[in-house]
Design a protein around this motif. Structure first.
Motif, PDB file in Angstrom:
ATOM      1  N   VAL A   7     -16.247   0.998  -6.690  1.00  0.00           N
ATOM      2  CA  VAL A   7     -15.077   1.765  -6.268  1.00  0.00           C
ATOM      3  C   VAL A   7     -13.861   0.838  -6.226  1.00  0.00           C
ATOM      4  O   VAL A   7     -13.942  -0.281  -5.735  1.00  0.00           O
ATOM      5  N   HIS A   8     -12.733   1.315  -6.759  1.00  0.00           N
ATOM      6  CA  HIS A   8     -11.459   0.616  -6.646  1.00  0.00           C
ATOM      7  C   HIS A   8     -10.586   1.372  -5.656  1.00  0.00           C
ATOM      8  O   HIS A   8     -10.462   2.593  -5.748  1.00  0.00           O
ATOM      9  N   ILE A   9     -10.000   0.648  -4.717  1.00  0.00           N
ATOM     10  CA  ILE A   9      -9.103   1.235  -3.725  1.00  0.00           C
ATOM     11  C   ILE A   9      -7.732   0.600  -3.892  1.00  0.00           C
ATOM     12  O   ILE A   9      -7.609  -0.627  -3.917  1.00  0.00           O
ATOM     13  N   GLY A  10      -6.704   1.419  -4.027  1.00  0.00           N
ATOM     14  CA  GLY A  10      -5.334   0.927  -4.130  1.00  0.00           C
ATOM     15  C   GLY A  10      -4.568   1.262  -2.869  1.00  0.00           C
ATOM     16  O   GLY A  10      -4.661   2.381  -2.360  1.00  0.00           O
ATOM     17  N   LEU A  11      -3.826   0.287  -2.355  1.00  0.00           N
ATOM     18  CA  LEU A  11      -3.033   0.478  -1.146  1.00  0.00           C
ATOM     19  C   LEU A  11      -1.575   0.167  -1.456  1.00  0.00           C
ATOM     20  O   LEU A  11      -1.260  -0.919  -1.938  1.00  0.00           O
ATOM     21  N   ASP A  12      -0.697   1.114  -1.190  1.00  0.00           N
ATOM     22  CA  ASP A  12       0.743   0.912  -1.318  1.00  0.00           C
ATOM     23  C   ASP A  12       1.276   0.784   0.103  1.00  0.00           C
ATOM     24  O   ASP A  12       1.370   1.771   0.837  1.00  0.00           O
ATOM     25  N   VAL A  20      -3.034   5.533   0.219  1.00  0.00           N
ATOM     26  CA  VAL A  20      -4.364   5.116  -0.226  1.00  0.00           C
ATOM     27  C   VAL A  20      -4.757   5.929  -1.454  1.00  0.00           C
ATOM     28  O   VAL A  20      -4.638   7.153  -1.470  1.00  0.00           O
ATOM     29  N   ALA A  21      -5.245   5.228  -2.496  1.00  0.00           N
ATOM     30  CA  ALA A  21      -5.764   5.879  -3.704  1.00  0.00           C
ATOM     31  C   ALA A  21      -7.128   5.293  -4.014  1.00  0.00           C
ATOM     32  O   ALA A  21      -7.461   4.185  -3.591  1.00  0.00           O
ATOM     33  N   ARG A  22      -7.924   6.039  -4.781  1.00  0.00           N
ATOM     34  CA  ARG A  22      -9.293   5.633  -5.090  1.00  0.00           C
ATOM     35  C   ARG A  22      -9.618   5.983  -6.532  1.00  0.00           C
ATOM     36  O   ARG A  22      -9.150   6.978  -7.065  1.00  0.00           O
ATOM     37  N   ALA A  23     -10.456   5.144  -7.155  1.00  0.00           N
ATOM     38  CA  ALA A  23     -10.985   5.428  -8.497  1.00  0.00           C
ATOM     39  C   ALA A  23     -12.360   4.796  -8.610  1.00  0.00           C
ATOM     40  O   ALA A  23     -12.596   3.702  -8.082  1.00  0.00           O
ATOM     41  N   VAL A  30      -7.843   8.192 -11.110  1.00  0.00           N
ATOM     42  CA  VAL A  30      -7.288   7.758  -9.832  1.00  0.00           C
ATOM     43  C   VAL A  30      -6.882   8.997  -9.045  1.00  0.00           C
ATOM     44  O   VAL A  30      -6.212   9.886  -9.574  1.00  0.00           O
ATOM     45  N   CYS A  31      -7.302   9.060  -7.789  1.00  0.00           N
ATOM     46  CA  CYS A  31      -6.902  10.187  -6.955  1.00  0.00           C
ATOM     47  C   CYS A  31      -6.286   9.671  -5.659  1.00  0.00           C
ATOM     48  O   CYS A  31      -6.722   8.670  -5.099  1.00  0.00           O
ATOM     49  N   HIS A  32      -5.240  10.362  -5.226  1.00  0.00           N
ATOM     50  CA  HIS A  32      -4.556  10.014  -3.982  1.00  0.00           C
ATOM     51  C   HIS A  32      -5.415  10.492  -2.830  1.00  0.00           C
ATOM     52  O   HIS A  32      -5.758  11.669  -2.739  1.00  0.00           O
ATOM     53  N   VAL A  33      -5.790   9.589  -1.949  1.00  0.00           N
ATOM     54  CA  VAL A  33      -6.627   9.932  -0.799  1.00  0.00           C
ATOM     55  C   VAL A  33      -5.770  10.421   0.355  1.00  0.00           C
ATOM     56  O   VAL A  33      -6.112  11.384   1.028  1.00  0.00           O
ATOM     57  N   GLY A  34      -4.637   9.757   0.583  1.00  0.00           N
ATOM     58  CA  GLY A  34      -3.753  10.185   1.651  1.00  0.00           C
ATOM     59  C   GLY A  34      -2.897   9.062   2.186  1.00  0.00           C
ATOM     60  O   GLY A  34      -2.921   7.943   1.687  1.00  0.00           O
ATOM     61  N   ARG A  35      -2.143   9.386   3.209  1.00  0.00           N
ATOM     62  CA  ARG A  35      -1.268   8.424   3.881  1.00  0.00           C
ATOM     63  C   ARG A  35      -1.835   8.172   5.267  1.00  0.00           C
ATOM     64  O   ARG A  35      -2.208   9.107   5.973  1.00  0.00           O
ATOM     65  N   ARG A  51     -16.237   3.832   1.816  1.00  0.00           N
ATOM     66  CA  ARG A  51     -17.255   2.930   1.295  1.00  0.00           C
ATOM     67  C   ARG A  51     -18.657   3.469   1.526  1.00  0.00           C
ATOM     68  O   ARG A  51     -18.980   3.927   2.611  1.00  0.00           O
ATOM     69  N   CYS A  52     -19.502   3.402   0.498  1.00  0.00           N
ATOM     70  CA  CYS A  52     -20.923   3.685   0.638  1.00  0.00           C
ATOM     71  C   CYS A  52     -21.609   2.396   1.040  1.00  0.00           C
ATOM     72  O   CYS A  52     -21.218   1.323   0.581  1.00  0.00           O
ATOM     73  N   PRO A  53     -22.658   2.469   1.842  1.00  0.00           N
ATOM     74  CA  PRO A  53     -23.304   1.245   2.308  1.00  0.00           C
ATOM     75  C   PRO A  53     -23.818   0.338   1.180  1.00  0.00           C
ATOM     76  O   PRO A  53     -23.871  -0.861   1.332  1.00  0.00           O
ATOM     77  N   VAL A  54     -24.196   0.912   0.050  1.00  0.00           N
ATOM     78  CA  VAL A  54     -24.784   0.104  -1.020  1.00  0.00           C
ATOM     79  C   VAL A  54     -23.807  -0.226  -2.134  1.00  0.00           C
ATOM     80  O   VAL A  54     -24.153  -0.875  -3.098  1.00  0.00           O
ATOM     81  N   SER A  55     -22.561   0.209  -2.015  1.00  0.00           N
ATOM     82  CA  SER A  55     -21.624   0.005  -3.124  1.00  0.00           C
ATOM     83  C   SER A  55     -20.664  -1.143  -2.861  1.00  0.00           C
ATOM     84  O   SER A  55     -20.407  -1.512  -1.724  1.00  0.00           O
ATOM     85  N   GLY A  56     -20.135  -1.688  -3.928  1.00  0.00           N
ATOM     86  CA  GLY A  56     -19.077  -2.689  -3.818  1.00  0.00           C
ATOM     87  C   GLY A  56     -17.734  -1.987  -3.880  1.00  0.00           C
ATOM     88  O   GLY A  56     -17.603  -0.903  -4.440  1.00  0.00           O
ATOM     89  N   MET A  57     -16.732  -2.605  -3.294  1.00  0.00           N
ATOM     90  CA  MET A  57     -15.410  -2.010  -3.277  1.00  0.00           C
ATOM     91  C   MET A  57     -14.389  -3.102  -3.580  1.00  0.00           C
ATOM     92  O   MET A  57     -14.470  -4.190  -3.030  1.00  0.00           O
ATOM     93  N   GLN A  58     -13.451  -2.812  -4.470  1.00  0.00           N
ATOM     94  CA  GLN A  58     -12.361  -3.729  -4.759  1.00  0.00           C
ATOM     95  C   GLN A  58     -11.081  -3.097  -4.231  1.00  0.00           C
ATOM     96  O   GLN A  58     -10.770  -1.959  -4.552  1.00  0.00           O
ATOM     97  N   VAL A  59     -10.360  -3.848  -3.403  1.00  0.00           N
ATOM     98  CA  VAL A  59      -9.118  -3.352  -2.807  1.00  0.00           C
ATOM     99  C   VAL A  59      -7.958  -4.159  -3.359  1.00  0.00           C
ATOM    100  O   VAL A  59      -7.981  -5.383  -3.326  1.00  0.00           O
ATOM    101  N   VAL A  60      -6.945  -3.461  -3.882  1.00  0.00           N
ATOM    102  CA  VAL A  60      -5.727  -4.096  -4.366  1.00  0.00           C
ATOM    103  C   VAL A  60      -4.568  -3.456  -3.612  1.00  0.00           C
ATOM    104  O   VAL A  60      -4.520  -2.246  -3.459  1.00  0.00           O
ATOM    105  N   TYR A  61      -3.643  -4.296  -3.115  1.00  0.00           N
ATOM    106  CA  TYR A  61      -2.514  -3.736  -2.394  1.00  0.00           C
ATOM    107  C   TYR A  61      -1.200  -4.233  -2.949  1.00  0.00           C
ATOM    108  O   TYR A  61      -1.124  -5.280  -3.556  1.00  0.00           O
ATOM    109  N   GLU A  62      -0.174  -3.428  -2.721  1.00  0.00           N
ATOM    110  CA  GLU A  62       1.181  -3.730  -3.175  1.00  0.00           C
ATOM    111  C   GLU A  62       2.092  -3.637  -1.956  1.00  0.00           C
ATOM    112  O   GLU A  62       2.009  -2.696  -1.196  1.00  0.00           O
TER     113      GLU A  62
END
Length: 74
Positions: A7-12, A20-23, A30-35, A51-62
């Motif tokens: 999972v990729h998480i984008g933070l503005d 918050v966005a996720r893909a 990419v879908c907008h999750v919310g503010r 986050r799922c307990p077994v998954s990896g997550m990459q977070v990028v912020y701007e």
């Protein structure tokens, strides 16, 4: 390490809020999750819900017009 990311998480980041966005890592749309409020406890709770307990997550912020360092969670 990129094989672990599911999972990729984008933070503005703004002064008082974070968009918050996720893909999915497999090239999903990419879908907008919310503010959310711009404080750490709210961000921690939002990331925990994404986050799922077994998954990896990459977070990028701007913040301030620059793409910042990303974090990898597993």
């Amino acid at each position: 390490m990129s094989d672990c990311i599911t999972v990729h998480i984008g933070l503005d980041v703004h002064k008082e809020s974070i968009e918050v966005a996720r893909a999915d890592a497999d090239g999903g749309e990419v879908c907008h999750v919310g503010r959310i409020d711009g404080d750490l406890p709210v961000l921690d709770a939002a990331l925990a819900r994404l986050r799922c307990p077994v998954s990896g997550m990459q977070v990028v912020y701007e913040a301030g017009g620059k793409r910042q360092q990303h974090e990898h969670f597993q």
